[in-house]
Design an enzyme around this catalytic site. Structure first.
Site, PDB file in Angstrom:
ATOM      1  N   ARG A 162      -9.380  17.390   8.194  1.00 19.54           N
ATOM      2  CA  ARG A 162      -8.085  17.015   7.589  1.00 19.54           C
ATOM      3  C   ARG A 162      -7.483  15.791   8.291  1.00 19.54           C
ATOM      4  NH1 ARG A 162      -9.956  20.306   4.608  1.00 19.54           N
ATOM      5  NH2 ARG A 162      -8.882  21.988   3.544  1.00 19.54           N
ATOM      6  N   SER A 237      -2.626  24.515   1.227  1.00 19.43           N
ATOM      7  CA  SER A 237      -2.397  24.982   2.609  1.00 19.43           C
ATOM      8  C   SER A 237      -1.272  24.153   3.219  1.00 19.43           C
ATOM      9  CB  SER A 237      -3.642  24.782   3.468  1.00 19.43           C
ATOM     10  OG  SER A 237      -4.754  25.456   2.922  1.00 19.43           O
ATOM     11  N   GLU A 333      -0.031  20.497   7.574  1.00 17.26           N
ATOM     12  CA  GLU A 333      -1.017  19.635   6.912  1.00 17.26           C
ATOM     13  C   GLU A 333      -0.325  18.717   5.910  1.00 17.26           C
ATOM     14  OE1 GLU A 333      -3.315  20.116   3.219  1.00 17.26           O
ATOM     15  OE2 GLU A 333      -4.770  21.108   4.516  1.00 17.26           O
TER      16      GLU A 333
HETATM   17  P1  FAD Z   1      -0.154  12.551  -2.558  1.00 12.97           P
HETATM   18  O1  FAD Z   1       0.549  13.838  -2.301  1.00 12.97           O
HETATM   19  O2  FAD Z   1       0.320  11.711  -3.687  1.00 12.97           O
HETATM   20  O3  FAD Z   1      -0.124  11.686  -1.217  1.00 12.97           O
HETATM   21  C1  FAD Z   1      -0.448  12.237   0.043  1.00 12.97           C
HETATM   22  C2  FAD Z   1      -0.210  11.185   1.138  1.00 12.97           C
HETATM   23  O4  FAD Z   1      -1.102  10.084   0.968  1.00 12.97           O
HETATM   24  C3  FAD Z   1       1.190  10.588   1.087  1.00 12.97           C
HETATM   25  O5  FAD Z   1       1.579  10.339   2.419  1.00 12.97           O
HETATM   26  C4  FAD Z   1       1.005   9.279   0.323  1.00 12.97           C
HETATM   27  O6  FAD Z   1       1.976   8.303   0.689  1.00 12.97           O
HETATM   28  C5  FAD Z   1      -0.393   8.859   0.754  1.00 12.97           C
HETATM   29  N1  FAD Z   1      -1.166   8.145  -0.280  1.00 12.97           N
HETATM   30  C6  FAD Z   1      -1.395   8.556  -1.559  1.00 12.97           C
HETATM   31  N2  FAD Z   1      -2.247   7.730  -2.171  1.00 12.97           N
HETATM   32  C7  FAD Z   1      -2.566   6.752  -1.281  1.00 12.97           C
HETATM   33  C8  FAD Z   1      -3.421   5.607  -1.325  1.00 12.97           C
HETATM   34  N3  FAD Z   1      -4.136   5.299  -2.402  1.00 12.97           N
HETATM   35  N4  FAD Z   1      -3.480   4.821  -0.218  1.00 12.97           N
HETATM   36  C9  FAD Z   1      -2.782   5.121   0.887  1.00 12.97           C
HETATM   37  N5  FAD Z   1      -1.969   6.206   0.998  1.00 12.97           N
HETATM   38  C10 FAD Z   1      -1.865   7.010  -0.066  1.00 12.97           C
HETATM   39  N6  FAD Z   1      -6.698  19.630   0.098  1.00 12.97           N
HETATM   40  C11 FAD Z   1      -7.927  19.816   0.633  1.00 12.97           C
HETATM   41  O7  FAD Z   1      -8.394  19.018   1.459  1.00 12.97           O
HETATM   42  N7  FAD Z   1      -8.702  20.887   0.275  1.00 12.97           N
HETATM   43  C12 FAD Z   1      -8.281  21.811  -0.613  1.00 12.97           C
HETATM   44  O8  FAD Z   1      -8.999  22.756  -0.914  1.00 12.97           O
HETATM   45  C13 FAD Z   1      -6.989  21.639  -1.204  1.00 12.97           C
HETATM   46  N8  FAD Z   1      -6.510  22.550  -2.080  1.00 12.97           N
HETATM   47  C14 FAD Z   1      -5.269  22.381  -2.633  1.00 12.97           C
HETATM   48  C15 FAD Z   1      -4.817  23.337  -3.561  1.00 12.97           C
HETATM   49  C16 FAD Z   1      -3.576  23.180  -4.160  1.00 12.97           C
HETATM   50  C17 FAD Z   1      -3.104  24.218  -5.169  1.00 12.97           C
HETATM   51  C18 FAD Z   1      -2.761  22.068  -3.836  1.00 12.97           C
HETATM   52  C19 FAD Z   1      -1.430  21.864  -4.512  1.00 12.97           C
HETATM   53  C20 FAD Z   1      -3.197  21.122  -2.900  1.00 12.97           C
HETATM   54  C21 FAD Z   1      -4.458  21.278  -2.282  1.00 12.97           C
HETATM   55  N9  FAD Z   1      -4.945  20.361  -1.324  1.00 12.97           N
HETATM   56  C22 FAD Z   1      -6.208  20.516  -0.808  1.00 12.97           C
HETATM   57  C23 FAD Z   1      -4.113  19.229  -0.882  1.00 12.97           C
HETATM   58  C24 FAD Z   1      -4.179  17.992  -1.818  1.00 12.97           C
HETATM   59  O9  FAD Z   1      -4.735  18.326  -3.046  1.00 12.97           O
HETATM   60  C25 FAD Z   1      -4.990  16.872  -1.189  1.00 12.97           C
HETATM   61  O10 FAD Z   1      -4.441  16.510   0.045  1.00 12.97           O
HETATM   62  C26 FAD Z   1      -5.063  15.640  -2.093  1.00 12.97           C
HETATM   63  O11 FAD Z   1      -5.983  14.712  -1.581  1.00 12.97           O
HETATM   64  C27 FAD Z   1      -3.693  14.953  -2.224  1.00 12.97           C
HETATM   65  O12 FAD Z   1      -3.816  13.939  -3.197  1.00 12.97           O
HETATM   66  P2  FAD Z   1      -2.559  13.323  -3.938  1.00 12.97           P
HETATM   67  O13 FAD Z   1      -3.052  12.156  -4.731  1.00 12.97           O
HETATM   68  O14 FAD Z   1      -1.819  14.366  -4.672  1.00 12.97           O
HETATM   69  O15 FAD Z   1      -1.711  12.833  -2.687  1.00 12.97           O
HETATM   70  N1  EPU Z   2      -6.704  34.943   5.725  1.00 14.15           N
HETATM   71  C1  EPU Z   2      -5.908  36.049   5.913  1.00 14.15           C
HETATM   72  N2  EPU Z   2      -4.766  36.151   5.175  1.00 14.15           N
HETATM   73  C2  EPU Z   2      -4.401  35.237   4.258  1.00 14.15           C
HETATM   74  C3  EPU Z   2      -5.208  34.091   4.062  1.00 14.15           C
HETATM   75  C4  EPU Z   2      -6.360  33.964   4.816  1.00 14.15           C
HETATM   76  O1  EPU Z   2      -6.198  36.908   6.726  1.00 14.15           O
HETATM   77  O2  EPU Z   2      -3.344  35.420   3.632  1.00 14.15           O
HETATM   78  C5  EPU Z   2      -7.935  34.797   6.538  1.00 14.15           C
HETATM   79  C6  EPU Z   2      -9.108  35.601   6.063  1.00 14.15           C
HETATM   80  O3  EPU Z   2      -9.759  36.086   7.207  1.00 14.15           O
HETATM   81  C7  EPU Z   2     -10.025  34.589   5.395  1.00 14.15           C
HETATM   82  C8  EPU Z   2      -9.749  33.337   6.207  1.00 14.15           C
HETATM   83  O4  EPU Z   2      -8.360  33.447   6.539  1.00 14.15           O
HETATM   84  O5  EPU Z   2     -11.354  34.988   5.468  1.00 14.15           O
HETATM   85  C9  EPU Z   2      -9.978  32.021   5.472  1.00 14.15           C
HETATM   86  O6  EPU Z   2      -9.235  32.024   4.262  1.00 14.15           O
HETATM   87  P1  EPU Z   2      -9.678  31.095   3.030  1.00 14.15           P
HETATM   88  O7  EPU Z   2     -11.131  31.230   2.782  1.00 14.15           O
HETATM   89  O8  EPU Z   2      -8.730  31.354   1.913  1.00 14.15           O
HETATM   90  O9  EPU Z   2      -9.500  29.638   3.570  1.00 14.15           O
HETATM   91  P2  EPU Z   2      -8.373  28.932   4.473  1.00 14.15           P
HETATM   92  O10 EPU Z   2      -8.934  28.710   5.824  1.00 14.15           O
HETATM   93  O11 EPU Z   2      -7.082  29.669   4.376  1.00 14.15           O
HETATM   94  C10 EPU Z   2      -9.208  26.519   3.967  1.00 14.15           C
HETATM   95  C11 EPU Z   2      -8.583  25.231   3.567  1.00 14.15           C
HETATM   96  C12 EPU Z   2      -8.367  25.181   2.069  1.00 14.15           C
HETATM   97  C13 EPU Z   2      -9.718  25.311   1.377  1.00 14.15           C
HETATM   98  C14 EPU Z   2     -10.350  26.645   1.804  1.00 14.15           C
HETATM   99  C15 EPU Z   2     -11.752  26.793   1.259  1.00 14.15           C
HETATM  100  C16 EPU Z   2      -7.332  24.442   5.465  1.00 14.15           C
HETATM  101  C17 EPU Z   2      -5.984  24.207   6.067  1.00 14.15           C
HETATM  102  N3  EPU Z   2      -7.345  25.028   4.279  1.00 14.15           N
HETATM  103  O12 EPU Z   2      -8.249  27.541   3.699  1.00 14.15           O
HETATM  104  O13 EPU Z   2      -7.800  23.927   1.737  1.00 14.15           O
HETATM  105  O14 EPU Z   2      -9.587  25.264  -0.022  1.00 14.15           O
HETATM  106  O15 EPU Z   2     -10.425  26.705   3.238  1.00 14.15           O
HETATM  107  O16 EPU Z   2     -12.620  25.937   1.940  1.00 14.15           O
HETATM  108  O17 EPU Z   2      -8.327  24.071   6.067  1.00 14.15           O
HETATM  109  C18 EPU Z   2      -5.746  22.757   1.474  1.00 14.15           C
HETATM  110  O18 EPU Z   2      -6.122  22.002   2.380  1.00 14.15           O
HETATM  111  O19 EPU Z   2      -4.662  22.590   0.862  1.00 14.15           O
HETATM  112  C19 EPU Z   2      -6.585  23.884   1.085  1.00 14.15           C
HETATM  113  C20 EPU Z   2      -6.242  24.756   0.120  1.00 14.15           C
END
Ligand code: FAD
Ligand code: EPU
Length: 337
Positions: A162, A237, A333
């Protein structure tokens, strides 16, 4: 250019704040014009992609530039590899689906992540055993000081969990214009060892999955626990999973024998969701804000009326209680604006 513009539809938390000015950039020229306007008027600027990783805690006194640059191009490399370049404003999941439709492998584990392609290098997005660094070739950026276009390769991006140069010493210095990935066309590298993917595939009776089947499994797992921002505001997250020294982990194990951890050399990554749940936050609501009932790591705008400050204060309470119970300091994050 819009003035006094509501950002509510432009952030997935659905927080109702205003920007003094708001512009959409469909081309690099329009982006440069917006930057010129900011400089002329001495206004700070903020880039926005899909708004899925930001929390606005107050109105933005400056110019918000929404990046809409569109286009995908494909350059065949050899029998088994292809380079695919997508511009910053392409929606991430639609881009993943475009590649799967062409049977290009490498992005399938990253299905259904919200946001845009141009933001993907910011935090080296990752899920289910893949991070973009695994298939990343380079990205083109606009240097905001010189207005020159530069190319950042894998090494220069300094990707971590991240993390990237764009969140560290490059913060605020560049805007990402497009990203190029190296994908496979035939001999795909199928990654199913992570978490629930294998179980999900077994449930569907699939033994040797295709990349499209892996994508479907990932989508199904994500939909089973992550809230859809269209239904309830959230930014995924809210905190990173903390990494702590092995010795600290071992001493915690003596007090909390079920504490999960993923060892890596002399440190251990601990799931923040578990720590937060153990502190009693899972599903708990205070005012308009809650920790999601199925995933404690996700903070939601439960009523749709939460202010950014309420969400921020809720996150501070979580940090304090995790610190008090486990001695671990959670790091946010989500980008706080
Ligand atoms: P924005 O929110 O628009 O921007 C984020 C930051 O980047 C801001 O500071 C902005 O100023 C800057 N920025 C945006 N575009 C640019 C650019 N082109 N150049 C320079 N700076 C820029 N993330 C994960 O890694 N893994 C996951 O599994 C994951 N799951 C998610 C699930 C949900 C339901 C949600 C809501 C979010 C999740 N995220 C996850 C977080 C998010 O989707 C990512 O961080 C994504 O890359 C953000 O993209 P965005 O375009 O919406 O960014
Ligand atoms: N867990 C709990 N309680 C909860 C949630 C999680 O006990 O309410 C524990 C469980 O042991 C589970 C473990 O956490 O096995 C991991 O949970 P999960 O697989 O849901 O993944 P995470 O670590 O919570 C991360 C990323 C996600 C990504 C998933 C899958 C981060 C900060 N988050 O979540 O990314 O989708 O793994 O790879 O690394 C995001 O960045 O926004 C995001 C959603």
């Amino acid at each position: 250019m819009h003035e006094n513009f509501s950002l509510k539809p432009y952030n997935t938390f659905g927080v109702d704040v205003k920007a003094n000015y708001f512009a959409e950039a469909n081309t690099v020229e329009e982006l440069k014009e917006a930057l010129h306007f900011s400089k002329e008027n001495n206004l700070p600027w903020l880039f926005l992609g899909g708004g899925s990783n930001v929390l606005f805690t107050c109105d933005f006194n400056g110019l918000v530039i929404k990046l809409n640059l569109k286009g995908i191009s494909v350059q065949p490399q050899n029998e088994n590899e292809v380079l695919v370049t997508a511009k910053a404003g392409e929606n991430w999941h639609e881009f993943v689906m475009f590649c799967l439709d062409k049977n290009f492998g490498g992005l399938e584990n990253l299905s259904l992540i919200p946001g845009n392609v141009g933001t993907s290098p910011m935090q080296n997005i990752g899920a289910y055993g893949t991070e973009i660094k695994d298939i990343f070739v380079n990205c083109t950026v606009l240097n905001l000081e010189t207005l020159e276009i530069e190319t950042f390769d894998l090494e220069k991006c300094r990707f971590g969990y991240r993390d990237s140069i764009f969140k560290q010493e490059g913060k605020g210095k560049y805007v990402i214009l497009d990203v190029t990935f190296k994908l496979t066309t035939q001999n795909h590298y199928i990654k199913t060892e992570y978490g629930a993917i294998q179980a999900e595939l077994e449930n569907s009776g699939i033994e040797n999955p295709t990349i499209q089947e892996v994508s479907k499994a990932v989508i199904s797992i994500r939909q089973s626990k992550l809230p859809d921002p269209k239904e309830v505001g959230n930014a995924g997250s809210f905190f990173k999973n903390p990494t702590i020294p092995s010795a600290q982990f071992e001493s915690l194990q003596q007090r909390f024998e079920n504490i999960p951890g993923y060892p890596n050399e002399d440190s251990v990554k601990v799931p923040a969701g578990w720590l937060i749940e153990q502190c009693g936050w899972k599903g708990k609501q205070i005012g308009n804000v809650a920790s999601h009932k199925l995933q404690a790591l996700v903070i939601v705008n439960a009523t749709g009326k939460a202010t950014g400050k309420e969400i921020y204060d809720f996150s501070t309470e979580i940090i304090n209680s995790v610190k008090e119970k486990f001695g671990i300091e959670l790091e946010r994050e989500v980008n706080i604006i």
